[in-house]
Design an enzyme around this catalytic site. Structure first.
Site, PDB file in Angstrom:
ATOM      1  CB  THR A  14      11.776   0.332  -7.689  1.00 46.43           C
ATOM      2  OG1 THR A  14      11.421  -0.922  -7.091  1.00 46.43           O
ATOM      3  CG2 THR A  14      11.085   0.419  -9.044  1.00 46.43           C
ATOM      4  CG  HIS A  15      16.884  -3.068  -8.542  1.00 41.25           C
ATOM      5  ND1 HIS A  15      17.202  -1.901  -7.871  1.00 41.25           N
ATOM      6  CD2 HIS A  15      17.929  -3.326  -9.362  1.00 41.25           C
ATOM      7  CE1 HIS A  15      18.403  -1.490  -8.268  1.00 41.25           C
ATOM      8  NE2 HIS A  15      18.856  -2.328  -9.174  1.00 41.25           N
ATOM      9  CE  LYS A  19       7.594  -0.752  -4.038  1.00 36.22           C
ATOM     10  NZ  LYS A  19       8.614  -0.306  -3.091  1.00 36.22           N
ATOM     11  CD  GLU A  46      23.512  -1.748   4.614  1.00 39.19           C
ATOM     12  OE1 GLU A  46      23.268  -2.172   5.757  1.00 39.19           O
ATOM     13  OE2 GLU A  46      24.658  -1.511   4.190  1.00 39.19           O
ATOM     14  CG  ASP A  75      10.764   2.331   2.373  1.00 43.28           C
ATOM     15  OD1 ASP A  75      11.214   1.387   1.687  1.00 43.28           O
ATOM     16  OD2 ASP A  75      10.713   2.282   3.611  1.00 43.28           O
ATOM     17  N   GLY A 162       3.339  -8.608  -3.131  1.00 43.18           N
ATOM     18  CA  GLY A 162       3.511  -8.367  -1.703  1.00 43.18           C
ATOM     19  C   GLY A 162       2.351  -8.911  -0.881  1.00 43.18           C
ATOM     20  CE1 TYR A 163       1.941  -9.251   5.458  1.00 37.75           C
ATOM     21  CE2 TYR A 163       3.898  -8.522   4.274  1.00 37.75           C
ATOM     22  CZ  TYR A 163       3.322  -9.132   5.377  1.00 37.75           C
ATOM     23  OH  TYR A 163       4.103  -9.610   6.400  1.00 37.75           O
ATOM     24  CG  ASP A 164      -1.286  -6.162  -3.415  1.00 36.09           C
ATOM     25  OD1 ASP A 164      -1.069  -5.374  -2.466  1.00 36.09           O
ATOM     26  OD2 ASP A 164      -1.045  -5.868  -4.595  1.00 36.09           O
ATOM     27  CG  HIS A 189      -0.066   1.846  -0.306  1.00 36.53           C
ATOM     28  ND1 HIS A 189      -0.724   0.860  -1.026  1.00 36.53           N
ATOM     29  CD2 HIS A 189       1.221   1.418  -0.216  1.00 36.53           C
ATOM     30  CE1 HIS A 189       0.125  -0.105  -1.329  1.00 36.53           C
ATOM     31  NE2 HIS A 189       1.312   0.216  -0.852  1.00 36.53           N
TER      32      HIS A 189
END
EC number: 3.6.1.66
Length: 203
Positions: A14-15, A19, A46, A75, A162-164, A189
């Site tokens: 991961t970049h 994470k 990609e 992912d 993110g969506y946290d 998750h």
């Protein structure tokens, strides 16, 4: 029979600094050194699949092949029931801008779509994470995790990523972005998938 992990170093493909930090906290107690993809100047492959496991496999195998290290990728994304489980595998895409990812924009888009569709409250959603641990010889192991909850608006909290700030897990009165890292890392998750990875490949 699940293959056991016996090495001392693991490449996390991961970049994403958030994470990577999460993974360092999770692996630290097990004496496994975490190396990030950015540290080794690995390109981001990609992601051409339309499933979490497909994209996780692309990232893990590309990293393992390029470095000769076992590589772990995940992912993950959020599925919103009122939007037919969108954005799902396209969660990061909803945040893409020419100057990087903007999750406030993505959360606003999600809220706007829910309003336009007059989706009833509570607005159910789940975070999903699929982890793939790949070895340089092409073998891999797959682990799925999830956490259910509801979406809140306006967003709350400054922690997490993110969506946290929009996601309140079941059984809690606070969002992921209002939770300290320790608590979130126990119920997320990714924690669910990680626990399955640990019992499968480490214990």
């Amino acid at each position: 029979m699940t293959r056991k992990f016996t090495e001392k170093r693991i490449l996390v493909a991961t970049h994403n600094a958030g994470k990577l930090e999460e993974m360092e906290q999770l692996f630290g107690p097990r004496g496994v050194t975490v190396v990030g993809a950015a540290e080794l100047n690995l390109p981001e492959p990609e992601e051409t699949e339309d499933t979490f496991v497909g994209n996780a496999r692309i990232k893990a195998h590309a990293a393992a092949k390029a470095t000769g290290l076992p590589a772990l990728s995940d992912d993950s994304g959020i599925e919103v029931e009122g939007l037919d489980n969108a954005p799902g595998v396209f969660t990061a895409d909803w945040a893409e801008t020419p100057s990087g990812r903007d999750f406030l924009m993505a959360m606003t888009k999600t809220h706007t779509l829910l309003e336009e569709k007059s989706v009833a409250h509570p607005r159910r959603a789940r975070f999903r994470a699929t982890m793939v641990l790949a070895w340089p010889d092409g073998h891999d192991e797959v682990f799925e995790g999830r956490v259910n909850g509801t979406l809140v608006w306006p967003i709350r909290g400054k922690l997490g990523h993110g969506y946290d700030p929009m996601f309140q897990p079941d059984g809690y009165e606070i969002t992921f972005a209002e939770m300290d890292a320790d608590k979130k890392n126990r119920i997320s998750h990714r924690a669910d998938a990680f626990e399955k990875l640990m019992s499968g490949c480490f214990d």
